[in-house]
Design a protein around this motif. Sequence first.
Motif, mmCIF file in Angstrom:
data_model
loop_
_atom_site.group_PDB
_atom_site.id
_atom_site.type_symbol
_atom_site.label_atom_id
_atom_site.label_comp_id
_atom_site.label_asym_id
_atom_site.label_seq_id
_atom_site.Cartn_x
_atom_site.Cartn_y
_atom_site.Cartn_z
ATOM 1 N N LEU A 124 48.417 27.463 49.005
ATOM 2 C CA LEU A 124 46.620 27.349 48.638
ATOM 3 C C LEU A 124 45.956 27.923 49.443
ATOM 4 C CD1 LEU A 124 44.939 24.108 47.535
ATOM 5 C CD2 LEU A 124 44.057 25.323 49.410
ATOM 6 N N ILE A 125 46.050 28.074 50.936
ATOM 7 C CA ILE A 125 45.202 28.765 51.767
ATOM 8 C C ILE A 125 45.559 30.156 51.663
ATOM 9 C CG2 ILE A 125 45.072 29.157 54.435
ATOM 10 C CD1 ILE A 125 45.471 26.142 55.007
ATOM 11 N N TYR A 126 46.756 30.524 51.457
ATOM 12 C CA TYR A 126 46.915 32.002 51.384
ATOM 13 C C TYR A 126 46.110 32.603 50.323
ATOM 14 C CZ TYR A 126 48.822 36.506 50.102
ATOM 15 O OH TYR A 126 48.979 37.769 49.795
ATOM 16 N N LEU A 127 46.321 31.929 49.029
ATOM 17 C CA LEU A 127 45.850 32.238 47.705
ATOM 18 C C LEU A 127 44.491 32.285 47.865
ATOM 19 C CD1 LEU A 127 46.437 33.382 45.022
ATOM 20 C CD2 LEU A 127 46.917 31.096 44.245
ATOM 21 N N LYS A 128 43.817 31.253 48.384
ATOM 22 C CA LYS A 128 42.143 31.243 48.769
ATOM 23 C C LYS A 128 41.811 32.346 49.550
ATOM 24 C CE LYS A 128 38.605 27.965 50.059
ATOM 25 N NZ LYS A 128 38.369 26.628 50.839
ATOM 26 N N LYS A 129 42.445 32.589 50.625
ATOM 27 C CA LYS A 129 41.924 33.755 51.458
ATOM 28 C C LYS A 129 41.996 35.098 50.553
ATOM 29 C CE LYS A 129 43.105 31.805 55.898
ATOM 30 N NZ LYS A 129 43.651 31.975 57.046
ATOM 31 N N HIS A 130 43.177 35.234 49.887
ATOM 32 C CA HIS A 130 43.197 36.596 49.310
ATOM 33 C C HIS A 130 42.082 36.814 48.118
ATOM 34 C CE1 HIS A 130 45.132 39.985 47.082
ATOM 35 N NE2 HIS A 130 44.979 39.262 45.910
ATOM 36 N N LEU A 131 41.974 35.695 47.221
ATOM 37 C CA LEU A 131 40.793 35.858 46.286
ATOM 38 C C LEU A 131 39.448 35.976 46.936
ATOM 39 C CD1 LEU A 131 42.104 32.719 44.184
ATOM 40 C CD2 LEU A 131 42.115 35.116 43.498
ATOM 41 N N ALA A 132 39.276 35.252 47.998
ATOM 42 C CA ALA A 132 37.942 35.370 48.553
ATOM 43 C C ALA A 132 37.928 36.923 49.145
ATOM 44 C CB ALA A 132 37.725 34.327 49.926
ATOM 45 N N ARG A 133 39.162 37.424 49.604
ATOM 46 C CA ARG A 133 38.713 38.845 50.296
ATOM 47 C C ARG A 133 38.518 39.824 49.293
ATOM 48 N NH1 ARG A 133 42.952 38.222 52.852
ATOM 49 N NH2 ARG A 133 44.513 39.101 51.565
ATOM 50 N N ILE A 134 39.065 39.525 48.109
ATOM 51 C CA ILE A 134 39.065 40.633 46.803
ATOM 52 C C ILE A 134 37.859 40.094 45.874
ATOM 53 C CG2 ILE A 134 41.264 41.380 46.934
ATOM 54 C CD1 ILE A 134 41.775 39.802 44.218
ATOM 55 N N TYR A 135 36.906 38.871 46.118
ATOM 56 C CA TYR A 135 36.163 38.435 45.069
ATOM 57 C C TYR A 135 35.070 39.549 44.740
ATOM 58 C CZ TYR A 135 33.220 34.582 43.319
ATOM 59 O OH TYR A 135 32.424 34.067 42.132
ATOM 60 N N GLU A 136 34.427 40.093 45.533
ATOM 61 C CA GLU A 136 33.299 41.052 44.950
ATOM 62 C C GLU A 136 33.732 42.355 44.704
ATOM 63 O OE1 GLU A 136 30.518 40.535 48.297
ATOM 64 O OE2 GLU A 136 29.667 38.638 47.650
ATOM 65 N N GLU A 137 34.805 42.672 45.072
ATOM 66 C CA GLU A 137 35.408 43.768 44.658
ATOM 67 C C GLU A 137 36.142 43.864 43.152
ATOM 68 O OE1 GLU A 137 38.323 44.798 47.493
ATOM 69 O OE2 GLU A 137 36.881 44.508 49.064
ATOM 70 N N THR A 138 36.378 42.831 42.745
ATOM 71 C CA THR A 138 37.204 42.712 41.409
ATOM 72 C C THR A 138 36.218 41.959 40.363
ATOM 73 O OG1 THR A 138 38.327 40.760 42.088
ATOM 74 C CG2 THR A 138 39.377 42.856 42.715
ATOM 75 N N SER A 139 37.030 41.864 39.029
ATOM 76 C CA SER A 139 36.366 40.993 38.187
ATOM 77 C C SER A 139 36.182 39.732 38.328
ATOM 78 C CB SER A 139 37.016 41.427 36.750
ATOM 79 O OG SER A 139 36.974 42.759 36.592
ATOM 80 N N ILE A 140 37.121 38.805 39.349
ATOM 81 C CA ILE A 140 37.118 37.447 39.298
ATOM 82 C C ILE A 140 35.843 36.956 39.625
ATOM 83 C CG2 ILE A 140 39.353 37.498 39.881
ATOM 84 C CD1 ILE A 140 38.828 37.109 42.797
ATOM 85 N N ASP A 141 34.922 37.745 40.194
ATOM 86 C CA ASP A 141 33.349 37.079 40.499
ATOM 87 C C ASP A 141 32.720 36.944 39.382
ATOM 88 O OD1 ASP A 141 32.793 39.685 39.672
ATOM 89 O OD2 ASP A 141 31.463 40.153 41.425
ATOM 90 N N GLN A 142 33.104 37.008 38.019
ATOM 91 C CA GLN A 142 32.537 36.763 36.795
ATOM 92 C C GLN A 142 32.928 35.448 36.303
ATOM 93 O OE1 GLN A 142 33.373 40.082 34.105
ATOM 94 N NE2 GLN A 142 33.257 41.659 35.644
ATOM 95 N N ILE A 143 34.242 34.813 36.886
ATOM 96 C CA ILE A 143 34.465 33.641 36.305
ATOM 97 C C ILE A 143 34.871 32.353 37.343
ATOM 98 C CG2 ILE A 143 35.907 34.859 34.496
ATOM 99 C CD1 ILE A 143 38.275 34.276 36.444
ATOM 100 N N ASP A 144 35.174 31.334 36.911
ATOM 101 C CA ASP A 144 35.238 30.406 37.980
ATOM 102 C C ASP A 144 36.799 30.276 38.231
ATOM 103 O OD1 ASP A 144 32.714 29.682 38.311
ATOM 104 O OD2 ASP A 144 32.734 28.105 36.751
ATOM 105 N N ILE A 145 37.364 30.207 39.597
ATOM 106 C CA ILE A 145 38.716 29.805 39.830
ATOM 107 C C ILE A 145 38.782 28.714 40.903
ATOM 108 C CG2 ILE A 145 40.618 31.064 40.939
ATOM 109 C CD1 ILE A 145 39.458 33.707 40.052
ATOM 110 N N TYR A 146 39.731 27.708 40.564
ATOM 111 C CA TYR A 146 39.782 26.563 41.441
ATOM 112 C C TYR A 146 41.500 26.546 41.717
ATOM 113 C CZ TYR A 146 35.239 25.229 39.244
ATOM 114 O OH TYR A 146 33.975 25.097 38.775
ATOM 115 N N LEU A 147 41.431 25.952 43.067
ATOM 116 C CA LEU A 147 42.901 25.736 43.644
ATOM 117 C C LEU A 147 42.935 24.447 44.142
ATOM 118 C CD1 LEU A 147 42.530 28.646 46.312
ATOM 119 C CD2 LEU A 147 43.606 28.903 43.954
ATOM 120 N N ALA A 148 44.318 24.058 43.795
ATOM 121 C CA ALA A 148 44.472 22.556 44.238
ATOM 122 C C ALA A 148 46.062 22.588 44.629
ATOM 123 C CB ALA A 148 44.280 21.313 43.218
#
Length: 257
Positions: free
Chosen positions: A215-239
Amino acid sequence: MDNQKLTATQLTILHYLYRFRFLTSLQLQKLLSHKNIRLTNYHLQLLTSKNYLGKHYTRSLGLANLPAVYFLTSASIQALEDQDGIDKRALKRIYREKIRSQQFISHTSFLAEYYLFLRNESEKSKHNLHFFTKTDLLAHPYILHPLPDAYFARVDLAGITKRYFVEIVEDSSPRFALRKRVQEYCDYIDDGKFEEATSHPFPAILFICPGIGSLIYLKKHLARIYEETSIDQIDIYLATREGAFSGSWEKVEAEDE
């Protein structure tokens, strides 16, 4: 027991196993809303004796016996092939179900448990739940490939619908595979295929991780690329798997400067 003599309950059992692949007797009892496990076992024993179903079971010294896990076998193909909503591509894999790995069985069983949780929560909150397994999604060619583990929509009393893709991460998933899956979602968001086919906004993505490390790895990776990719257009949740049942979801946001 030929096809004409299968009861409605027995056909329903075959349909659930077609959709979820592997289910325990206890899960089937809940899915069928049987008050007594003996009724569920009665139908399972009949279907197994006629080779519609196979089963795996575990007996370990010093441990309580685990519920049997059921799956479709070759005789079920004829019973299902003319039923509504059946994809013949999915029927071909039935010949290989008995040799699936324990990880695969656990993966599908977890998804069924999560569906039961969502169904129960939706009933309590008076939401309408529409749930599609990977098998169900075969009928929808506009869905991302490889397919998500599930897609579901919940409609509240005001008629507001929230939609989600579900990704179940395994302990054995290497980090490069997680990064690749994220990139596949980025590409899928960019091509606009979901919105074009459904006229709905892109669903939120739920990543269910096996433990806190992934979870920590995936959260850090997603946060790192968040503003450079299309994922800033949607909601992503981790658990974590436990957190998915307790509602302990973490929303992905851009990395702090």
